[in-house]
Write an enzyme that holds these catalytic residues in place. Structure first.
Site, short mmCIF file in Angstrom:
data_model
loop_
_atom_site.label_atom_id
_atom_site.label_comp_id
_atom_site.label_asym_id
_atom_site.label_seq_id
_atom_site.Cartn_x
_atom_site.Cartn_y
_atom_site.Cartn_z
N ALA A 205 0.84 -1.21 0.00
CA ALA A 205 0.00 0.00 0.00
C ALA A 205 0.87 1.25 0.00
O ALA A 205 2.10 1.15 -0.03
CB ALA A 205 -0.90 -0.01 1.23
N ASN A 206 0.26 2.41 0.01
CA ASN A 206 1.01 3.65 0.17
C ASN A 206 0.23 4.60 1.09
O ASN A 206 -0.86 4.28 1.53
CB ASN A 206 1.32 4.28 -1.20
CG ASN A 206 0.06 4.67 -1.94
OD1 ASN A 206 -0.70 5.50 -1.49
ND2 ASN A 206 -0.15 4.02 -3.09
#
Ligand code: CTP
Length: 405
Positions: A205-206
Site C-alpha cells: 500500500a502507500n
C-alpha cells in the site's frame, strides 16, 4: 466562495440541533452572512446564546419579537439561501403542507431563494410514508434534500436518520450557491492509494489518504459538474457524487478505461502502486514457513494509457509526487503522459501531500505559465486547479457534452 452570501439558518427541535452550531461556524468561516432562526423546539436542545455568538446576527425565534411587523417576509426575501439543520418530521410536514406556524415556516413560504433541508430523525420516522411523501413533494418543488446518514442514533439504536455531517451540508450549500462554470461537464476523479494483495490479509500500500481527490470531487460538484469518484478509500462521499469503489491498480484501470472515454475532465489524483506482487497467495502466508520471497512486477501506468487515447476536447490532469527535482520531473511526466495539466507536489515538505489536510503545489500546463499555490487546504488546491482547467477549456472553445445534469 460564500463570501457575502446571506444564509438564513433554520434550526428545529431535534437532538442534532447541536450540530447546527458547527455548520453555522463553518458557513461564517467561509465568508457567509448567517441569519439564525430557531423554532421553540430547538430551544429545548441548544441555547440562543450559543448560536447568536457564532452567527452574524442574534437569533430570531418569533414572528412577534421584532420591531418591524413583517420579519418573516423580510428574512425570506433577503436570503440567498435558506438552510434547515436539522429538519424534523414536523418541519417537513408543515413546509410540504404550506402551513405557516412560526417564524421559520413563514420564512420558508415567503422566500424565492433556494432551500436546503437536512432531515434528522429516528429510522422509523424517516421511513414513515408520510415523511417520505412530504420529502417527495418538497423535492418536486425544487427543495434540495441532504439525506441523513446511517449510524448510531440518540436513543442508542442504529439506522438511517442521523444528520449528515457538517462537511456534507456545507458542500451542498456551496454546490447550490457556487459558480456554475462546470455545469454540464462530467468530471472523473481518482482518489486514494491502491492496495495490491500479497496474500489473503496483507497488501502493498502507500500513504495516500484520498483527501485531495475528494476535495476535487466536492469542488467540481460545487461548480455544477457531474462527478464520478473512483476511490480506494472510505471517506464521506460528497453529496451528489457517484462512487466507484476499487482497491487495486487493475480495478482502478478497468473503472477509468470505462469512464474516461466519455469524460470531459479526468483528474488522476490517486496514488497508484508502481509495483505489485506477481501472484497473491490465496491463504495467509504463515511465518513458520520462513521469510517469503515476494516477487514484484510493474503495474500499468493508468494515466499514460489515458493520455495515449485522450479524446478531443478532454482535459487530462495528472499529479506528480516528488521528493526532488520537482519541476523537471513534473514537466517530463506532463509531456510523456500527454497531459493538459500536472499538479506537482514535493511530498517531503512539511504539511504537503499524503495524509495531510493541506497541500502546496506547482501547477504546470502544456505551453503555459507555472502557477505556484503555497500551503493551503486541499479544497483551495482543487479550486486553483479547476480554475485553470476551466481557463484551458474556455481557450479551446470546448463544448459541453453532458446534458444529464
Ligand atoms: N500513475 C498512474 N499509474 C501508475 C503510476 C502513476 O496512473 N501506475 C499516475 C498518478 O496517479 C499520477 C501520475 O501518474 O497522476 C504520476 O504519478 P507519480 O507517482 O508521481 O509518478 P510515476 O509516473 O509513478 O513515476 P515515478 O514513480 O518514477 O515518480
Amino acid at each position: 466562495m460564500l463570501s457575502g452570501r446571506r444564509i438564513v439558518l433554520g434550526v428545529t427541535g431535534g437532538i442534532a440541533a447541536y450540530k447546527a452550531v458547527e455548520v453555522c461556524r463553518r458557513l461564517v468561516d467561509a465568508g457567509a452572512h448567517v441569519v439564525p432562526v430557531m423554532t421553540k423546539g430547538a430551544e429545548h436542545f441548544i441555547g440562543r446564546t450559543t448560536l447568536s455568538a457564532l452567527a452574524s446576527e442574534p437569533v430570531q425565534t418569533s414572528l412577534w419579537d421584532e420591531a418591524s411587523p413583517i420579519p418573516h417576509t423580510k428574512l425570506g426575501q433577503g436570503a440567498d439561501l435558506v438552510l434547515v439543520v436539522p429538519a424534523t418530521a414536523r418541519l417537513l410536514g408543515a413546509y410540504a403542507a404550506g402551513l405557516s406556524t412560526d417564524l421559520l415556516t413563514n420564512t420558508l413560504l415567503a422566500t424565492r431563494a433556494p432551500v436546503i433541508v437536512c432531515p434528522a430523525m429516528h429510522t422509523e420516522m424517516w421511513e414513515h410514508p408520510a415523511v417520505q411523501d412530504n420529502l417527495a413533494t418538497l423535492r418536486r418543488r425544487g427543495v434540495h434534500v441532504v439525506e441523513p446518514d446511517e449510524g448510531r442514533l440518540a436513543g442508542g439504536d442504529a439506522g438511517k436518520g442521523r444528520l449528515a455531517t457538517p462537511e456534507r451540508i456545507v458542500a451542498e450549500v456551496e454546490r447550490v450557491l457556487g459558480p456554475r462554470d462546470m455545469q454540464g461537464l462530467h468530471v472523473v476523479v481518482s482518489a486514494g492509494g491502491t492496495r495490491e494483495p500479497i496474500d489473503a490479509v496483507r497488501v502493498v500500500a502507500n500513504r495516500s489518504s484520498g483527501k485531495q481527490g475528494y476535495a476535487f470531487a466536492a469542488e467540481a460538484l460545487g461548480r455544477g459538474a457531474r462527478v464520478t469518484l473512483v476511490s480506494t478509500v472510505e471517506l464521506p462521499v460528497p453529496s451528489g457524487a457517484a462512487i466507484r469503489p476499487v482497491e487495486t491498480a487493475a480495478q482502478m484501470q478497468a473503472a477509468l478505461d470505462e469512464l474516461a472515454p466519455t469524460a470531459d475532465v479526468v483528474v488522476m489524483s490517486a496514488a497508484v502502486a508502481d509495483f505489485r506482487p506477481v501472484a497473491a497467495a490465496t491463504g495467509k502466508i504463515k511465518k513458520d514457513a520462513g521469510v517469503p520471497e515476494i516477487v514484484l512486477e510493474p503495474t500499468p501506468d493508468i494515466l499514460a494509457g489515458l493520455g495515449a487515447v485522450k479524446p478531443a476536447g478532454q482535459t487530462l490532469v495528472g499529479f506528480a509526487a516528488e521528493t526532488s527535482d520537482l519541476i523537471a520531473n513534473a514537466e517530463s511526466k506532463l509531456r510523456r503522459k500527454n497531459l493538459d495539466l500536472i499538479v506537482a507536489n514535493d511530498v517531503s515538505a512539511p504539511g504537503v501531500g499524503f495524509q495531510h489536510d493541506t497541500n502546496a503545489v506547482t501547477i504546470l500546463r502544456a505551453g503555459g505559465e507555472a502557477v505556484i499555490v503555497s500551503l493551503t487546504d486541499k479544497r483551495a488546491i482543487a479550486r486553483a486547479v479547476l480554475d485553470i482547467v476551466c481557463e484551458i477549456r474556455a481557450g479551446q472553445g470546448s463544448s459541453v457534452t453532458d446534458t444529464a445534469v
